[in-house]
Write a protein that holds these residues in place. Structure first.
Motif, PDB file in Angstrom:
ATOM      1  N   THR A  23       0.844  -1.179   0.000  1.00 34.18           N
ATOM      2  CA  THR A  23       0.000   0.000   0.000  1.00 34.18           C
ATOM      3  C   THR A  23       0.885   1.237   0.000  1.00 34.18           C
ATOM      4  OG1 THR A  23      -0.044   0.139   2.415  1.00 34.18           O
ATOM      5  CG2 THR A  23      -1.724  -1.250   1.348  1.00 34.18           C
ATOM      6  N   VAL A  24       0.279   2.414  -0.093  1.00 37.60           N
ATOM      7  CA  VAL A  24       1.067   3.644  -0.011  1.00 37.60           C
ATOM      8  C   VAL A  24       1.786   3.710   1.329  1.00 37.60           C
ATOM      9  CG1 VAL A  24       0.953   6.158   0.016  1.00 37.60           C
ATOM     10  CG2 VAL A  24      -0.455   4.881  -1.586  1.00 37.60           C
ATOM     11  N   ALA A  25       1.113   3.285   2.393  1.00 34.00           N
ATOM     12  CA  ALA A  25       1.738   3.289   3.718  1.00 34.00           C
ATOM     13  C   ALA A  25       3.004   2.437   3.732  1.00 34.00           C
ATOM     14  CB  ALA A  25       0.745   2.789   4.764  1.00 34.00           C
ATOM     15  N   ASP A  26       2.980   1.309   3.041  1.00 38.59           N
ATOM     16  CA  ASP A  26       4.165   0.448   2.962  1.00 38.59           C
ATOM     17  C   ASP A  26       5.301   1.153   2.221  1.00 38.59           C
ATOM     18  OD1 ASP A  26       2.913  -1.695   4.281  1.00 38.59           O
ATOM     19  OD2 ASP A  26       2.013  -2.396   2.411  1.00 38.59           O
TER      20      ASP A  26
ATOM     21  N   SER B 250      10.808   9.985   0.877  1.00 44.30           N
ATOM     22  CA  SER B 250       9.870  11.100   0.864  1.00 44.30           C
ATOM     23  C   SER B 250       8.526  10.613   0.365  1.00 44.30           C
ATOM     24  CB  SER B 250      10.374  12.218  -0.055  1.00 44.30           C
ATOM     25  OG  SER B 250      10.363  11.783  -1.408  1.00 44.30           O
ATOM     26  N   VAL B 251       7.511  11.441   0.553  1.00 43.30           N
ATOM     27  CA  VAL B 251       6.192  11.108   0.039  1.00 43.30           C
ATOM     28  C   VAL B 251       6.218  11.031  -1.479  1.00 43.30           C
ATOM     29  CG1 VAL B 251       3.810  11.918  -0.208  1.00 43.30           C
ATOM     30  CG2 VAL B 251       4.960  12.066   1.998  1.00 43.30           C
ATOM     31  N   GLU B 252       6.947  11.970  -2.111  1.00 36.96           N
ATOM     32  CA  GLU B 252       7.045  11.961  -3.563  1.00 36.96           C
ATOM     33  C   GLU B 252       7.618  10.648  -4.071  1.00 36.96           C
ATOM     34  OE1 GLU B 252       7.825  14.474  -1.715  1.00 36.96           O
ATOM     35  OE2 GLU B 252       7.109  16.363  -2.573  1.00 36.96           O
ATOM     36  N   GLU B 253       8.701  10.179  -3.401  1.00 40.93           N
ATOM     37  CA  GLU B 253       9.312   8.917  -3.809  1.00 40.93           C
ATOM     38  C   GLU B 253       8.359   7.751  -3.578  1.00 40.93           C
ATOM     39  OE1 GLU B 253      13.110   5.975  -2.845  1.00 40.93           O
ATOM     40  OE2 GLU B 253      12.958   7.913  -1.836  1.00 40.93           O
TER      41      GLU B 253
ATOM     42  N   LEU C  43      -2.926   6.535  -9.433  1.00 37.43           N
ATOM     43  CA  LEU C  43      -2.894   7.812  -8.739  1.00 37.43           C
ATOM     44  C   LEU C  43      -4.176   8.023  -7.935  1.00 37.43           C
ATOM     45  CD1 LEU C  43      -1.341  10.117 -11.498  1.00 37.43           C
ATOM     46  CD2 LEU C  43      -0.201   9.127  -9.510  1.00 37.43           C
ATOM     47  N   THR C  44      -5.293   7.583  -8.490  1.00 39.56           N
ATOM     48  CA  THR C  44      -6.568   7.718  -7.797  1.00 39.56           C
ATOM     49  C   THR C  44      -6.563   6.956  -6.480  1.00 39.56           C
ATOM     50  OG1 THR C  44      -7.756   7.971  -9.888  1.00 39.56           O
ATOM     51  CG2 THR C  44      -9.052   7.316  -7.968  1.00 39.56           C
TER      52      THR C  44
ATOM     53  N   GLU D 285      -5.991   6.999  -0.495  1.00 36.63           N
ATOM     54  CA  GLU D 285      -5.399   6.435   0.720  1.00 36.63           C
ATOM     55  C   GLU D 285      -4.814   7.527   1.609  1.00 36.63           C
ATOM     56  OE1 GLU D 285      -1.917   3.261   2.029  1.00 36.63           O
ATOM     57  OE2 GLU D 285      -2.863   3.070   0.053  1.00 36.63           O
ATOM     58  N   LEU D 286      -4.298   8.584   0.984  1.00 37.51           N
ATOM     59  CA  LEU D 286      -3.698   9.682   1.746  1.00 37.51           C
ATOM     60  C   LEU D 286      -4.687  10.811   2.022  1.00 37.51           C
ATOM     61  CD1 LEU D 286      -0.203   9.899  -0.001  1.00 37.51           C
ATOM     62  CD2 LEU D 286      -0.763   8.861   2.210  1.00 37.51           C
TER      63      LEU D 286
END
Length: 208
Positions: free
Chosen positions: A138-141, A148-151, A164-165, A170-171
């Motif tokens: 997931t994004v959290a992982d 960074s968040v961007e990475e 992206l959706t 998730e964020l």
């Protein structure tokens, strides 16, 4: 820009044909698919002869579910295709069927295609990892292992096959914000590859 899509022939070929035929209608260039002269619609519906390179007979087999042998068969298939196109003018094909950017089919189809790709191109760095295999992160992982968040968003999208959706949801942010974050990371990689982590900011509140 050219983009190729792998299509599950059995489940989505007709859906994709209909989607393409209706592109001029959705763009409001014409009111009806038959008014657009540069698509396959006229040939598939029997309004004009099909050129040799166009597999109208193959499409008609899909419509009838059997071989097309007679003039009556062709007429029935052409009429059936016209009804098929007219039945769903607002089909959202990509939203409903596209997976991991290039697969138009269900999860079983994705796994079959990825198995074929992994056998022949596992070492090809030009093929995104998202298209070679599956990822359960997931994004959290990704945030736990990225600088960074961007990475995290960039790697989640490119390596993990996350849309992206999905990542934006998730964020709790917008798709536009996620897209801009990924673009910032891509620019930073090009401008200063060794300093990407330093130049990438946190989740912050900037952007929209």
């Amino acid at each position: 820009r050219f983009k190729a899509i792998l299509v599950d022939r059995d489940a989505h070929l007709l859906e994709l044909c209909r989607y393409v035929e209706l592109n001029p209608v959705r763009a409001r260039v014409v009111a009806h698919a038959g008014q657009w002269l540069w698509s396959s619609y006229l040939a598939h519906t029997g309004l004009q002869s099909a050129p040799p390179w166009l597999d109208t007979p193959g499409l008609h087999r899909f419509i009838l579910g059997r071989d097309v042998n007679t003039a009556r068969d062709h007429s029935a298939a052409a009429s059936g295709y016209a009804d098929w196109v007219a039945a769903a003018p607002d089909t959202r094909l990509w939203d409903e069927g596209l997976r991991q950017q290039i697969y138009l089919g269900d999860e079983a189809f994705v796994l079959r295609m990825q198995t074929l790709v992994s056998r022949t191109a596992a070492g090809d760095r030009n093929i995104p990892k998202a298209q070679r295999g599956t990822s359960s992160k997931t994004v959290a992982d990704w945030l736990k292992i990225a600088g960074s968040v961007e990475e995290a968003l960039y790697r989640g999208h490119r390596e993990g096959g996350l849309t992206l959706t999905h990542m934006a949801a998730e964020l709790g942010r917008t798709v536009s914000w996620a897209s801009k974050a990924v673009a910032r990371f891509e620019r930073a990689r090009v401008e200063a590859p060794g300093a990407v982590a330093k130049r990438s900011g946190g989740i912050g509140t900037g952007g929209s």
